[in-house]
Design an enzyme around this catalytic site. Structure first.
Site, short mmCIF file in Angstrom:
data_model
loop_
_atom_site.label_atom_id
_atom_site.label_comp_id
_atom_site.label_asym_id
_atom_site.label_seq_id
_atom_site.Cartn_x
_atom_site.Cartn_y
_atom_site.Cartn_z
N ASP A 176 0.83 -1.21 0.00
CA ASP A 176 0.00 0.00 0.00
C ASP A 176 0.87 1.26 0.00
OD1 ASP A 176 -2.79 0.51 -0.30
OD2 ASP A 176 -2.73 1.59 1.60
N GLU A 340 -9.62 -2.89 -6.31
CA GLU A 340 -9.56 -2.94 -4.84
C GLU A 340 -9.69 -4.38 -4.33
OE1 GLU A 340 -8.88 -0.73 -2.44
OE2 GLU A 340 -8.65 1.00 -3.76
C1 LIG Z 1 -5.31 0.19 -2.46
C2 LIG Z 1 -5.73 1.44 -1.77
N1 LIG Z 1 -6.93 1.96 -1.99
C3 LIG Z 1 -7.33 3.09 -1.36
C4 LIG Z 1 -6.50 3.73 -0.49
C5 LIG Z 1 -6.97 4.96 0.23
N2 LIG Z 1 -6.48 6.15 -0.34
C6 LIG Z 1 -5.35 6.73 0.10
O1 LIG Z 1 -4.69 6.36 1.01
C7 LIG Z 1 -5.24 3.16 -0.26
N3 LIG Z 1 -4.38 3.70 0.59
N4 LIG Z 1 -4.91 2.00 -0.90
#
Ligand SMILES: Cc1ncc(CNC=O)c(N)n1
Length: 351
Positions: A176, A340
Site C-alpha cells: 500500500d 480494490e
Molecule cells: C489500495 C488502496 N486503496 C485506497 C486507499 C486509500 N487512499 C489513500 O490512502 C489506499 N491507501 N490504498
C-alpha cells in the site's frame, strides 16, 4: 423516493433522521393515530429510542396485527452508522416478532441549510417530500454486490475478527505504501482537472487540496508504521495486482480523461478504504489493539466527511454530465472496485 406511503392495511412507514429528537407532540399524535387503529400511519421519528418504543407498542397490539414495519433512515450521517442502526433495530424487531425491513437513502445536500430545510419539511409534511436519488446512490445499489466485495473483503473481516495473519498485514503495508506513492500524482491530476474543468464556485479545488495535503502525512505514517513492524520499504517489489492498479491510476492522469471520470475514481478509492476500515472499528469488532491506529487512519469520522464531500462533488458533476461521460464514469467505478478486490486478495495471499 422517500419511504412511500403504503396503502396496504397496517403497514407503517417510519422515517428516521438526524440525531436530535423531534418534538414529542409529533410522536404522541402519531401514536394516538396508531392506537385509534388507523390503517396506515406515517411517523417522523428522529431517534432510535423512539423507534424502539414504537416497536414495543406494536408488538403488544393485537387487532389488527402489524403486517410489516418499514423504516427508512434518511442519510444525514454516515452510511455505516445508519446500517449499524438498521442492524440493531432489525434484531430488536426479530425479538419482538415484528416483520421488519430497513433501508437507507442518502440524498446529497449542497449546503447545511438545504439539509436542515429538507429535514424540517420532511418531519412536518409527511410523505409529500421526495428526495432525488443521486447518481452515486443508484450505482451503489446497482453494484452492491461488488461494492460489498471491496468493503467487506475477507482480509478486512480477518482484521475485524481479530484473526488476521500478521504477515498478510505486513504485505498489505508494504504494497500500500507503493500504491499511495502512485496515488499522489493521480490526486494532483484530479486537482488540475478541477481547476481547469469547472468554474469551481463549489470549492472542489479546496476539498481535493485537503486530500493532497493529507497524503503527505500519510506517507510519513507508512514509514513510521513500516519501521514499527520491521518492514523494509526500500526492498518492496510491487506485486502484479498493485502494478496493474498503479498503471490504471496513471491512465487516468491523461488530460483526455474528463474531470468527472477521474473524480469518480478518486471518490471510490477513498470511500472503499473509509468503509472497510470503519467496519473494523464498530462496537462489536475484535480488531487487535496494535492495528487500531491503522483502521483509525481511514475509518475515522472526519475522513468519512471528506469522502462525503467528494461524493457531493461527484454527484454535482454527474448531474450535468453527458451520457457518454456518465457511462465512462460508471465503468471507471467498476474498474476501481475490481482493482480494490484484487488488492485485498493480493494482501491476503490469494492471488
Ligand atoms: C489500495 C488502496 N486503496 C485506497 C486507499 C486509500 N487512499 C489513500 O490512502 C489506499 N491507501 N490504498
Amino acid at each position: 423516493m422517500l419511504a412511500p406511503r403504503s396503502n396496504e392495511s397496517s403497514i407503517i412507514s417510519v422515517k428516521v433522521s438526524g440525531r436530535k429528537s423531534a418534538g414529542l407532540p409529533v410522536y404522541k399524535r402519531s401514536l394516538k393515530a396508531f392506537h385509534a387503529r388507523k390503517k396506515s400511519i406515517d411517523l417522523a421519528i428522529r431517534s432510535r429510542a423512539k423507534c424502539i418504543s414504537l416497536m414495543q407498542a406494536l408488538a403488544t397490539r393485537e387487532n389488527p396485527p402489524i403486517e410489516r414495519l418499514k423504516i427508512t433512515a434518511i442519510g444525514t450521517t454516515l452510511r455505516t452508522k445508519m446500517e449499524q442502526t438498521g442492524k440493531r433495530l432489525s434484531c430488536f424487531a426479530q425479538a419482538l416478532n415484528i416483520p421488519f425491513s430497513f433501508n437507507t437513502i442518502m440524498p446529497a445536500f449542497k449546503t447545511r441549510f438545504k439539509k436542515q430545510q429538507f429535514c424540517r419539511n420532511w418531519l412536518h409534511s409527511g410523505i409529500k417530500m421526495q428526495a432525488k436519488i443521486t447518481v452515486t446512490e443508484t450505482w451503489l445499489r446497482k453494484h452492491r454486490h461488488l461494492y460489498d466485495g471491496a468493503t467487506r473483503h475477507p482480509f478486512i473481516r480477518s482484521i475485524r475478527d481479530g484473526n488476521i495473519d500478521i504477515s498478510a498485514f505486513k504485505t498489505w503495508l508494504g504494497q500500500d505504501y507503493i500504491f499511495v506513492r502512485a496515488f499522489v500524482p493521480f490526486v494532483a491530476s484530479v486537482l488540475t482537472k478541477a481547476y481547469k474543468g469547472s468554474d469551481d464556485g463549489n470549492g472542489d479545488v479546496e476539498v481535493i487540496l485537503g486530500g493532497v495535503a493529507a497524503l503527505h502525512d500519510e506517507i510519513s505514517w507508512f514509514k513510521k508504521e513500516a519501521f514499527k513492524w520491521g518492514v523494509q520499504l526500500s526492498d518492496i517489489v510491487p506485486q502484479k495486482a498493485n502494478q496493474e492498479y498503479c498503471r490504471f491510476l496513471e491512465s487516468l492522469i491523461s488530460p483526455e480523461v474528463e474531470y468527472t471520470v477521474a473524480a469518480v475514481a478518486f471518490w471510490a478509492i477513498e470511500t472503499i478504504y473509509q468503509e472497510s476500515f470503519a467496519h473494523c472499528l464498530e462496537d462489536d469488532s475484535k480488531t487487535p489493539p496494535e492495528l487500531k491506529e491503522t483502521c483509525q487512519r481511514w475509518g475515522n469520522e472526519s475522513f468519512g466527511e471528506y469522502c462525503n464531500s467528494l461524493r457531493n462533488i461527484v454527484d454535482r458533476q454527474l448531474e450535468k454530465g453527458s451520457d457518454d461521460v456518465i457511462t465512462k464514469a460508471e465503468a471507471t467505478l467498476l474498474r476501481v472496485l475490481e482493482h480494490e478486490v484484487d488488492f485485498w486478495n493480493m494482501s491476503h495471499g490469494r492471488t
